[in-house]
Design a protein around this motif. Sequence first.
Motif, PDB file in Angstrom:
ATOM      1  N   GLY A  79       0.824  -1.196   0.000  1.00 60.76           N
ATOM      2  CA  GLY A  79       0.000   0.000   0.000  1.00 60.76           C
ATOM      3  C   GLY A  79       0.862   1.251   0.000  1.00 60.76           C
ATOM      4  O   GLY A  79       2.071   1.196   0.228  1.00 60.76           O
ATOM      5  N   LEU A  80       0.234   2.391  -0.264  1.00 67.17           N
ATOM      6  CA  LEU A  80       0.891   3.690  -0.173  1.00 67.17           C
ATOM      7  C   LEU A  80      -0.096   4.675   0.413  1.00 67.17           C
ATOM      8  O   LEU A  80      -1.302   4.414   0.460  1.00 67.17           O
ATOM      9  CB  LEU A  80       1.375   4.178  -1.539  1.00 67.17           C
ATOM     10  N   ILE A  81       0.396   5.802   0.893  1.00 69.46           N
ATOM     11  CA  ILE A  81      -0.466   6.839   1.434  1.00 69.46           C
ATOM     12  C   ILE A  81      -0.718   7.891   0.362  1.00 69.46           C
ATOM     13  O   ILE A  81       0.213   8.367  -0.297  1.00 69.46           O
ATOM     14  CB  ILE A  81       0.153   7.488   2.681  1.00 69.46           C
ATOM     15  N   VAL A  82      -1.996   8.248   0.202  1.00 69.48           N
ATOM     16  CA  VAL A  82      -2.390   9.289  -0.748  1.00 69.48           C
ATOM     17  C   VAL A  82      -3.326  10.268  -0.039  1.00 69.48           C
ATOM     18  O   VAL A  82      -3.865   9.969   1.034  1.00 69.48           O
ATOM     19  CB  VAL A  82      -3.105   8.691  -1.989  1.00 69.48           C
ATOM     20  N   ASP A  83      -3.516  11.402  -0.642  1.00 68.71           N
ATOM     21  CA  ASP A  83      -4.509  12.363  -0.174  1.00 68.71           C
ATOM     22  C   ASP A  83      -5.731  12.197  -1.059  1.00 68.71           C
ATOM     23  O   ASP A  83      -5.722  12.612  -2.217  1.00 68.71           O
ATOM     24  CB  ASP A  83      -3.945  13.777  -0.254  1.00 68.71           C
ATOM     25  N   TYR A  84      -6.764  11.584  -0.521  1.00 66.96           N
ATOM     26  CA  TYR A  84      -7.921  11.176  -1.322  1.00 66.96           C
ATOM     27  C   TYR A  84      -9.068  12.159  -1.157  1.00 66.96           C
ATOM     28  O   TYR A  84      -9.388  12.570  -0.036  1.00 66.96           O
ATOM     29  CB  TYR A  84      -8.363   9.774  -0.906  1.00 66.96           C
ATOM     30  N   ASP A  85      -9.695  12.505  -2.262  1.00 60.11           N
ATOM     31  CA  ASP A  85     -10.854  13.386  -2.263  1.00 60.11           C
ATOM     32  C   ASP A  85     -12.103  12.560  -2.561  1.00 60.11           C
ATOM     33  O   ASP A  85     -12.329  12.171  -3.710  1.00 60.11           O
ATOM     34  CB  ASP A  85     -10.684  14.490  -3.305  1.00 60.11           C
ATOM     35  N   PRO A  86     -12.946  12.270  -1.559  1.00 64.83           N
ATOM     36  CA  PRO A  86     -14.158  11.468  -1.810  1.00 64.83           C
ATOM     37  C   PRO A  86     -15.104  12.110  -2.813  1.00 64.83           C
ATOM     38  O   PRO A  86     -15.940  11.416  -3.395  1.00 64.83           O
ATOM     39  CB  PRO A  86     -14.808  11.367  -0.427  1.00 64.83           C
ATOM     40  N   ALA A  87     -14.983  13.415  -3.027  1.00 62.68           N
ATOM     41  CA  ALA A  87     -15.866  14.083  -3.982  1.00 62.68           C
ATOM     42  C   ALA A  87     -15.442  13.839  -5.426  1.00 62.68           C
ATOM     43  O   ALA A  87     -16.191  14.148  -6.356  1.00 62.68           O
ATOM     44  CB  ALA A  87     -15.903  15.588  -3.705  1.00 62.68           C
ATOM     45  N   ALA A  88     -14.252  13.298  -5.620  1.00 60.69           N
ATOM     46  CA  ALA A  88     -13.760  12.988  -6.973  1.00 60.69           C
ATOM     47  C   ALA A  88     -13.257  11.546  -6.974  1.00 60.69           C
ATOM     48  O   ALA A  88     -12.052  11.295  -7.059  1.00 60.69           O
ATOM     49  CB  ALA A  88     -12.659  13.962  -7.383  1.00 60.69           C
ATOM     50  N   PRO A  89     -14.175  10.570  -6.869  1.00 58.52           N
ATOM     51  CA  PRO A  89     -13.765   9.186  -6.630  1.00 58.52           C
ATOM     52  C   PRO A  89     -13.236   8.439  -7.851  1.00 58.52           C
ATOM     53  O   PRO A  89     -12.523   7.445  -7.690  1.00 58.52           O
ATOM     54  CB  PRO A  89     -15.052   8.531  -6.120  1.00 58.52           C
ATOM     55  N   THR A 111      -5.136   8.683   3.457  1.00 58.62           N
ATOM     56  CA  THR A 111      -5.705   7.402   3.019  1.00 58.62           C
ATOM     57  C   THR A 111      -4.608   6.409   2.663  1.00 58.62           C
ATOM     58  O   THR A 111      -3.687   6.735   1.915  1.00 58.62           O
ATOM     59  CB  THR A 111      -6.612   7.623   1.793  1.00 58.62           C
ATOM     60  N   LEU A 112      -4.717   5.204   3.200  1.00 56.81           N
ATOM     61  CA  LEU A 112      -3.835   4.107   2.778  1.00 56.81           C
ATOM     62  C   LEU A 112      -4.486   3.425   1.585  1.00 56.81           C
ATOM     63  O   LEU A 112      -5.589   2.864   1.712  1.00 56.81           O
ATOM     64  CB  LEU A 112      -3.640   3.112   3.914  1.00 56.81           C
ATOM     65  N   TYR A 113      -3.832   3.489   0.436  1.00 58.97           N
ATOM     66  CA  TYR A 113      -4.400   2.928  -0.788  1.00 58.97           C
ATOM     67  C   TYR A 113      -3.730   1.591  -1.090  1.00 58.97           C
ATOM     68  O   TYR A 113      -2.496   1.480  -1.102  1.00 58.97           O
ATOM     69  CB  TYR A 113      -4.200   3.892  -1.963  1.00 58.97           C
ATOM     70  N   VAL A 114      -4.553   0.575  -1.358  1.00 65.50           N
ATOM     71  CA  VAL A 114      -4.041  -0.780  -1.614  1.00 65.50           C
ATOM     72  C   VAL A 114      -3.518  -0.868  -3.044  1.00 65.50           C
ATOM     73  O   VAL A 114      -4.249  -0.612  -4.001  1.00 65.50           O
ATOM     74  CB  VAL A 114      -5.127  -1.837  -1.381  1.00 65.50           C
ATOM     75  N   VAL A 115      -2.273  -1.249  -3.171  1.00 67.02           N
ATOM     76  CA  VAL A 115      -1.653  -1.436  -4.477  1.00 67.02           C
ATOM     77  C   VAL A 115      -1.876  -2.865  -4.966  1.00 67.02           C
ATOM     78  O   VAL A 115      -2.204  -3.089  -6.130  1.00 67.02           O
ATOM     79  CB  VAL A 115      -0.142  -1.129  -4.408  1.00 67.02           C
ATOM     80  N   ASP A 116      -1.715  -3.833  -4.063  1.00 65.97           N
ATOM     81  CA  ASP A 116      -1.719  -5.231  -4.495  1.00 65.97           C
ATOM     82  C   ASP A 116      -1.921  -6.137  -3.293  1.00 65.97           C
ATOM     83  O   ASP A 116      -1.465  -5.835  -2.186  1.00 65.97           O
ATOM     84  CB  ASP A 116      -0.381  -5.553  -5.176  1.00 65.97           C
ATOM     85  N   LEU A 117      -2.596  -7.256  -3.513  1.00 66.86           N
ATOM     86  CA  LEU A 117      -2.723  -8.333  -2.534  1.00 66.86           C
ATOM     87  C   LEU A 117      -2.577  -9.637  -3.289  1.00 66.86           C
ATOM     88  O   LEU A 117      -3.307  -9.888  -4.248  1.00 66.86           O
ATOM     89  CB  LEU A 117      -4.074  -8.270  -1.827  1.00 66.86           C
ATOM     90  N   CYS A 118      -1.628 -10.469  -2.864  1.00 68.30           N
ATOM     91  CA  CYS A 118      -1.254 -11.634  -3.658  1.00 68.30           C
ATOM     92  C   CYS A 118      -0.911 -12.792  -2.712  1.00 68.30           C
ATOM     93  O   CYS A 118      -0.062 -12.628  -1.831  1.00 68.30           O
ATOM     94  CB  CYS A 118      -0.037 -11.255  -4.513  1.00 68.30           C
ATOM     95  N   VAL A 119      -1.574 -13.953  -2.876  1.00 68.35           N
ATOM     96  CA  VAL A 119      -1.304 -15.127  -2.052  1.00 68.35           C
ATOM     97  C   VAL A 119      -1.095 -16.333  -2.944  1.00 68.35           C
ATOM     98  O   VAL A 119      -1.876 -16.568  -3.883  1.00 68.35           O
ATOM     99  CB  VAL A 119      -2.468 -15.393  -1.064  1.00 68.35           C
ATOM    100  N   ARG A 144      -2.513   6.966  11.878  1.00 64.92           N
ATOM    101  CA  ARG A 144      -3.638   7.872  12.159  1.00 64.92           C
ATOM    102  C   ARG A 144      -4.288   8.380  10.871  1.00 64.92           C
ATOM    103  O   ARG A 144      -4.626   9.556  10.739  1.00 64.92           O
ATOM    104  CB  ARG A 144      -3.170   9.039  13.038  1.00 64.92           C
ATOM    105  N   LEU A 145      -4.477   7.453   9.947  1.00 61.91           N
ATOM    106  CA  LEU A 145      -5.111   7.785   8.683  1.00 61.91           C
ATOM    107  C   LEU A 145      -6.623   7.655   8.801  1.00 61.91           C
ATOM    108  O   LEU A 145      -7.133   7.016   9.719  1.00 61.91           O
ATOM    109  CB  LEU A 145      -4.583   6.861   7.576  1.00 61.91           C
ATOM    110  N   ALA A 146      -7.337   8.260   7.860  1.00 62.11           N
ATOM    111  CA  ALA A 146      -8.797   8.219   7.899  1.00 62.11           C
ATOM    112  C   ALA A 146      -9.353   6.887   7.435  1.00 62.11           C
ATOM    113  O   ALA A 146     -10.381   6.435   7.935  1.00 62.11           O
ATOM    114  CB  ALA A 146      -9.369   9.347   7.036  1.00 62.11           C
ATOM    115  N   ARG A 147      -8.677   6.249   6.499  1.00 60.53           N
ATOM    116  CA  ARG A 147      -9.268   5.071   5.869  1.00 60.53           C
ATOM    117  C   ARG A 147      -8.206   4.245   5.141  1.00 60.53           C
ATOM    118  O   ARG A 147      -7.133   4.745   4.810  1.00 60.53           O
ATOM    119  CB  ARG A 147     -10.323   5.490   4.842  1.00 60.53           C
TER     120      ARG A 147
END
Length: 221
Positions: A79-89, A111-119, A144-147
């Motif tokens: 994952g990575l941290i981004v600044d996410y705008d819910p009004a522009a999804p 916001t922590l944004y998921v890049v990849d999940l692999c098992v 202490r992220l929002a989501r």
Amino acid sequence: MYHKSLYVMNEGKPVPAAIRSYTEQDFDELIAIQAECFPPPYPPELWWNREQLANHIRLFADGALCIEVGGKLAGSMTGLIVDYDPAAPNHSWDQMTDGGYIRNHNPAGDTLYVVDLCVRPQYRKLRLGQWLMFSMYDVVVHHRLARLLGGGRLSGYHLAAGDMTPEQYLDAVVRGERNDPVISFMLRVGRTPVGIARDYLDDEESCNCAALMEWRNPFRR
């Protein structure tokens, strides 16, 4: 550096496991995991490369996690941290993750944004994806992220695209009228849908559509 010891259940028997930040020593194995999860005709050039993995641990080691079972690397999540705008999804995976290179990682984001999940396929019955997701929730709380947010491809939508919109398909999954391997998994691990992203990624099964699925930090209002 993240590290958590736990047990996972294999046919009713506890097996020692560990979730930790991955390092350069893991790169070859992480690429091998991608090859197992995305075999031909999936293009090998779309597997992780060493430059991408090096960026993950250099820019945001807390968001570069792997899971070991019995001492063997069995999966990873990034994952990575981004600044996410819910009004522009509406966005694409490439836009939000810099094509997997995460050079757009923003430590000041919310916001922590998921890049990849692999098992690895042989380990999927152990619910390792669930444990990796729960560990990313730890990262959200720690920073202490929002989501946590990410796109889940509508893997079964191609079977219904002639009869319903992506929004209607997602609603049917949420109501339990349809099962979608990706979205149903995300619902089981606490993610909730917040919208549809079109042209999210080049994927025939989902008709390029993804459900934006979030987990909100319960310690933030």
